[in-house]
Motif scaffolding. Sequence first.
Motif, PDB file in Angstrom:
ATOM      1  N   UNK A  66      63.011 125.535  11.747  1.00  0.00           N
ATOM      2  CA  UNK A  66      62.597 124.174  12.062  1.00  0.00           C
ATOM      3  C   UNK A  66      61.752 123.525  10.984  1.00  0.00           C
ATOM      4  N   UNK A  67      60.776 122.778  11.434  1.00  0.00           N
ATOM      5  CA  UNK A  67      59.942 121.973  10.555  1.00  0.00           C
ATOM      6  C   UNK A  67      59.137 122.831   9.583  1.00  0.00           C
ATOM      7  N   UNK A  68      58.636 123.952  10.034  1.00  0.00           N
ATOM      8  CA  UNK A  68      57.842 124.816   9.149  1.00  0.00           C
ATOM      9  C   UNK A  68      58.683 125.297   7.969  1.00  0.00           C
ATOM     10  N   UNK A  69      59.955 125.622   8.217  1.00  0.00           N
ATOM     11  CA  UNK A  69      60.843 126.042   7.136  1.00  0.00           C
ATOM     12  C   UNK A  69      61.071 124.905   6.150  1.00  0.00           C
ATOM     13  N   UNK A  70      61.239 123.695   6.668  1.00  0.00           N
ATOM     14  CA  UNK A  70      61.454 122.537   5.795  1.00  0.00           C
ATOM     15  C   UNK A  70      60.231 122.261   4.930  1.00  0.00           C
ATOM     16  N   UNK A  71      59.061 122.303   5.513  1.00  0.00           N
ATOM     17  CA  UNK A  71      57.821 122.089   4.756  1.00  0.00           C
ATOM     18  C   UNK A  71      57.652 123.187   3.709  1.00  0.00           C
ATOM     19  N   UNK A  72      57.900 124.423   4.112  1.00  0.00           N
ATOM     20  CA  UNK A  72      57.816 125.535   3.163  1.00  0.00           C
ATOM     21  C   UNK A  72      58.799 125.381   2.012  1.00  0.00           C
ATOM     22  N   UNK A  73      60.009 124.926   2.302  1.00  0.00           N
ATOM     23  CA  UNK A  73      61.003 124.737   1.252  1.00  0.00           C
ATOM     24  C   UNK A  73      60.605 123.633   0.280  1.00  0.00           C
ATOM     25  N   UNK A  74      60.020 122.552   0.777  1.00  0.00           N
ATOM     26  CA  UNK A  74      59.574 121.468  -0.107  1.00  0.00           C
ATOM     27  C   UNK A  74      58.483 121.977  -1.044  1.00  0.00           C
ATOM     28  N   UNK A  75      57.527 122.705  -0.499  1.00  0.00           N
ATOM     29  CA  UNK A  75      56.465 123.273  -1.345  1.00  0.00           C
ATOM     30  C   UNK A  75      57.056 124.262  -2.339  1.00  0.00           C
ATOM     31  N   UNK A  76      58.009 125.097  -1.887  1.00  0.00           N
ATOM     32  CA  UNK A  76      58.640 126.085  -2.760  1.00  0.00           C
ATOM     33  C   UNK A  76      59.353 125.414  -3.935  1.00  0.00           C
ATOM     34  N   UNK A  77      60.084 124.343  -3.682  1.00  0.00           N
ATOM     35  CA  UNK A  77      60.802 123.648  -4.759  1.00  0.00           C
ATOM     36  C   UNK A  77      59.830 123.161  -5.817  1.00  0.00           C
ATOM     37  N   UNK A  78      58.703 122.614  -5.379  1.00  0.00           N
ATOM     38  CA  UNK A  78      57.711 122.089  -6.327  1.00  0.00           C
ATOM     39  C   UNK A  78      57.088 123.216  -7.144  1.00  0.00           C
ATOM     40  N   UNK A  79      56.772 124.328  -6.495  1.00  0.00           N
ATOM     41  CA  UNK A  79      56.044 125.412  -7.168  1.00  0.00           C
ATOM     42  C   UNK A  79      56.948 126.288  -8.031  1.00  0.00           C
ATOM     43  N   UNK A  80      58.069 126.754  -7.496  1.00  0.00           N
ATOM     44  CA  UNK A  80      58.853 127.748  -8.232  1.00  0.00           C
ATOM     45  C   UNK A  80      60.360 127.564  -8.133  1.00  0.00           C
ATOM     46  N   UNK A  81      60.839 126.901  -7.112  1.00  0.00           N
ATOM     47  CA  UNK A  81      62.273 126.847  -6.853  1.00  0.00           C
ATOM     48  C   UNK A  81      63.098 126.242  -7.964  1.00  0.00           C
ATOM     49  N   UNK A  82      62.612 125.169  -8.546  1.00  0.00           N
ATOM     50  CA  UNK A  82      63.421 124.529  -9.584  1.00  0.00           C
ATOM     51  C   UNK A  82      63.491 125.374 -10.838  1.00  0.00           C
ATOM     52  N   UNK A  83      62.448 126.136 -11.145  1.00  0.00           N
ATOM     53  CA  UNK A  83      62.503 127.042 -12.307  1.00  0.00           C
ATOM     54  C   UNK A  83      63.562 128.125 -12.091  1.00  0.00           C
ATOM     55  N   UNK A  84      63.588 128.679 -10.910  1.00  0.00           N
ATOM     56  CA  UNK A  84      64.551 129.732 -10.609  1.00  0.00           C
ATOM     57  C   UNK A  84      65.972 129.183 -10.553  1.00  0.00           C
TER      58      UNK A  84
END
Length: 135
Positions: A66-84
């Motif tokens: 749900x929402x917690x996963x979406x919020x976590x994914x947005x933070x993840x993209x900013x911190x490390x996801x796009x590099x990976x």
Amino acid sequence: MALLRFVLNIIWLVVAGFWLAVGYAFAGVLCCVLIVTIPFGVASFRMANYALWPFGRDLVRRPGAGTASTVGNVIWIIVAGWWLAIGHIVTAAGLAVTIVGIPMAWASVKMIPVALAPFGNEIVPSDSRRTGWGI
């Protein structure tokens, strides 16, 4: 089919999997050092495992995410996801140069969604009735 998956996983491990897994593990260690981001570190270690042995496993959306996963994914993209994700794109481009590398390039491309959004997804064994490369 199992032998083909095994051979592709071994080749993958040598040519790309190890280094991609190191990238995920580095992100995981960095996230675990910052105590608040330990859930991100755990997700990163899970993805490192997937990067080591991708053939014969699939990424599926977890029911109830749900929402917690979406919020976590947005933070993840900013911190490390796009590099990976960039690492997977560069790896796929390098692997696609040869005919033998095309299945491995596809495996790298297949990992981009999990690199960008690790929360709310899970890695499961591929269906044994699938055809093709098993990726």
